[in-house]
Write a protein that holds these residues in place. Structure first.
Motif, mmCIF file in Angstrom:
data_model
loop_
_atom_site.group_PDB
_atom_site.id
_atom_site.type_symbol
_atom_site.label_atom_id
_atom_site.label_comp_id
_atom_site.label_asym_id
_atom_site.label_seq_id
_atom_site.Cartn_x
_atom_site.Cartn_y
_atom_site.Cartn_z
ATOM 1 N N GLN A 181 0.821 -1.207 0.000
ATOM 2 C CA GLN A 181 0.000 0.000 0.000
ATOM 3 C C GLN A 181 0.860 1.265 0.000
ATOM 4 O O GLN A 181 1.958 1.274 0.561
ATOM 5 C CB GLN A 181 -0.906 0.028 1.225
ATOM 6 N N GLU B 13 -14.176 4.858 0.070
ATOM 7 C CA GLU B 13 -13.231 3.766 -0.209
ATOM 8 C C GLU B 13 -13.961 2.450 0.003
ATOM 9 O O GLU B 13 -14.195 2.041 1.146
ATOM 10 C CB GLU B 13 -12.013 3.862 0.730
ATOM 11 N N ASP B 14 -14.360 1.807 -1.093
ATOM 12 C CA ASP B 14 -14.999 0.490 -0.979
ATOM 13 C C ASP B 14 -13.927 -0.562 -0.698
ATOM 14 O O ASP B 14 -12.776 -0.389 -1.089
ATOM 15 C CB ASP B 14 -15.756 0.167 -2.278
ATOM 16 N N ALA C 241 -10.903 -2.286 4.070
ATOM 17 C CA ALA C 241 -10.085 -3.036 5.048
ATOM 18 C C ALA C 241 -9.757 -2.128 6.235
ATOM 19 O O ALA C 241 -10.664 -1.635 6.887
ATOM 20 C CB ALA C 241 -8.863 -3.641 4.376
ATOM 21 N N ASP D 121 -21.801 -4.772 3.103
ATOM 22 C CA ASP D 121 -21.486 -5.320 1.787
ATOM 23 C C ASP D 121 -21.574 -4.173 0.768
ATOM 24 O O ASP D 121 -22.608 -3.502 0.698
ATOM 25 C CB ASP D 121 -22.537 -6.411 1.498
ATOM 26 N N SER E 72 -9.709 -5.253 -5.465
ATOM 27 C CA SER E 72 -10.638 -5.927 -4.548
ATOM 28 C C SER E 72 -11.895 -6.447 -5.244
ATOM 29 O O SER E 72 -12.460 -7.455 -4.815
ATOM 30 C CB SER E 72 -11.071 -4.962 -3.450
ATOM 31 N N ILE F 117 -12.999 -10.149 -6.683
ATOM 32 C CA ILE F 117 -13.733 -11.227 -5.999
ATOM 33 C C ILE F 117 -15.063 -11.524 -6.685
ATOM 34 O O ILE F 117 -15.631 -12.582 -6.475
ATOM 35 C CB ILE F 117 -14.028 -10.932 -4.502
ATOM 36 N N PHE F 118 -15.555 -10.563 -7.478
ATOM 37 C CA PHE F 118 -16.816 -10.819 -8.192
ATOM 38 C C PHE F 118 -16.482 -11.564 -9.480
ATOM 39 O O PHE F 118 -15.961 -10.987 -10.426
ATOM 40 C CB PHE F 118 -17.543 -9.503 -8.500
HETATM 41 C C1 LIG Z 1 -7.721 -6.906 -0.854
HETATM 42 S S1 LIG Z 1 -8.494 -6.420 0.640
HETATM 43 C C2 LIG Z 1 -8.527 -4.692 0.702
HETATM 44 C C3 LIG Z 1 -7.594 -3.945 0.005
HETATM 45 C C4 LIG Z 1 -7.572 -2.474 0.232
HETATM 46 N N1 LIG Z 1 -8.661 -1.816 -0.470
HETATM 47 C C5 LIG Z 1 -6.240 -1.997 -0.272
HETATM 48 O O1 LIG Z 1 -6.202 -1.045 -1.044
HETATM 49 O O2 LIG Z 1 -5.235 -2.578 0.091
HETATM 50 C C6 LIG Z 1 -10.166 -6.772 0.288
HETATM 51 C C7 LIG Z 1 -11.163 -6.327 1.336
HETATM 52 O O3 LIG Z 1 -12.476 -6.437 0.776
HETATM 53 C C8 LIG Z 1 -13.383 -6.800 1.797
HETATM 54 N N2 LIG Z 1 -14.600 -7.320 1.147
HETATM 55 C C9 LIG Z 1 -14.732 -8.463 0.423
HETATM 56 N N3 LIG Z 1 -15.977 -8.543 -0.084
HETATM 57 C C10 LIG Z 1 -16.644 -7.423 0.307
HETATM 58 C C11 LIG Z 1 -17.951 -6.934 0.088
HETATM 59 N N4 LIG Z 1 -18.833 -7.601 -0.668
HETATM 60 N N5 LIG Z 1 -18.309 -5.763 0.646
HETATM 61 C C12 LIG Z 1 -17.416 -5.085 1.418
HETATM 62 N N6 LIG Z 1 -16.153 -5.490 1.644
HETATM 63 C C13 LIG Z 1 -15.768 -6.644 1.099
HETATM 64 C C14 LIG Z 1 -12.604 -7.783 2.638
HETATM 65 O O4 LIG Z 1 -13.161 -7.852 3.939
HETATM 66 C C15 LIG Z 1 -11.212 -7.174 2.615
HETATM 67 O O5 LIG Z 1 -10.985 -6.342 3.723
#
Ligand SMILES: C[S@@+](CC[C@H](N)C(=O)[O-])C[C@H]1O[C@@H](n2cnc3c(N)ncnc32)[C@H](O)[C@@H]1O
Length: 264
Positions: free
Chosen positions: A17, A43-44, A47, A99, A117, A120-121
């Motif tokens: 980061q 910021e979605d 973390a 979420d 991030s 994941i979808f």
């Molecule tokens: C790769 S990490 C975060 C990275 C961070 N944004 C960064 O820049 O380093 C992914 C984060 O997404 C969160 N997460 C996963 N699915 C999610 C969702 N549907 N809604 C909200 N948070 C979610 C996880 O809990 C985790 O903290």
């Protein structure tokens, strides 16, 4: 001297980061796209919301909203980062455990999904629904920023070590698998502190490797007016130089990271 206990979030921050630089980058790009400064950043997948903290520190008008599902990472940020903020900075920071695909999330000038991030979808419909709710949450003139990575190297099972000399540790990015049919890929982060055993699979990511044209198509389908792609320049020796400029055409490259800005 006794070593500090291993703190995986601290090593994550130190390895991958750059929240202060990211906050500046987002504001600079927003300003060049819109001709004025952004006030509210959302910021979605925040973390431990290091970026939100830098955003409220950068300017006394700026407000940040962090959204994440995971109570553990939010608690970490509250314990480690929030105490370093002034009372005024704290008053401009809001954290939501939710979420990001849910409706009626707070509106913002900038919404960002960084460090891939949203990978994941894995289903197109799921990603489309997320992008659609981001668009609905953007204020007039709002911009959605996301990053993306790829290149031929990302389609091979390899492990790459980055030594943080002077800091006494190594970071390992381990690409465990890549499936060309689904573009699903499994990654792990390992760490090794000097004189200690390697800590394996400290973080694991089960992702779909979305491509830039797929992302642009989906962003357009949900109603974003335009998507600007920022591609990294290169040094004389062919390494990335950290300067990202708008392009309509990229370059062949073993491994690349790009940013997308989708305009409401
Ligand atoms: C790769 S990490 C975060 C990275 C961070 N944004 C960064 O820049 O380093 C992914 C984060 O997404 C969160 N997460 C996963 N699915 C999610 C969702 N549907 N809604 C909200 N948070 C979610 C996880 O809990 C985790 O903290």
């Amino acid at each position: 001297m006794k070593k500090k206990p291993f703190d995986k979030y601290e090593y994550y921050l130190r390895s991958v980061q750059s929240p202060e630089a990211d906050a500046q980058f987002l504001q600079r790009k927003y300003q060049s796209l819109r001709g004025e400064k952004a006030i509210v950043l959302r910021e979605d997948f925040c973390a431990a919301f290091a970026l939100c903290c830098e955003w409220v520190k950068a300017n006394k008008n700026q407000q940040a909203i962090g959204i994440d599902l995971d109570p553990e990472t939010i608690a970490y940020g509250r314990e480690q980062y929030v105490p370093l903020l002034s009372a005024d900075q704290k008053s401009r920071l809001q954290l939501i455990r939710k979420d990001v695909t849910k409706k009626n999330l707070p509106t913002a000038d900038i919404i960002c999904a960084l460090n891939f991030s949203y990978f994941i979808f894995k289903e197109r419909e799921k990603l489309k629904s997320y992008f659609s709710s981001v668009l609905a949450s953007l204020r007039p003139g709002g911009v959605f920023f996301l990053d993306c990575f790829g290149g031929s190297q990302c389609q091979h099972a390899i492990e790459e070590e980055t030594e943080f000399q002077g800091e006494g540790f190594s970071y390992f990015w381990d690409q465990d698998s890549f499936d060309p049919v689904t573009h699903n890929a499994l990654f792990h982060i390992h760490f090794k502190r000097k004189g200690e055993a390697k800590r394996k699979k400290v973080f694991t990511y089960d992702w779909r490797m979305w491509t830039i044209p797929e992302l642009k198509d989906i962003l357009a389908e949900v109603g974003f007016k335009q998507t600007v792609v920022y591609w990294e320049g290169t040094t004389k020796s062919g390494e990335g130089n950290g300067v990202f400029s708008p392009v309509t055409k990229g370059e062949e490259c073993e491994a690349w990271v790009a940013y997308l800005a989708a305009l409401r």
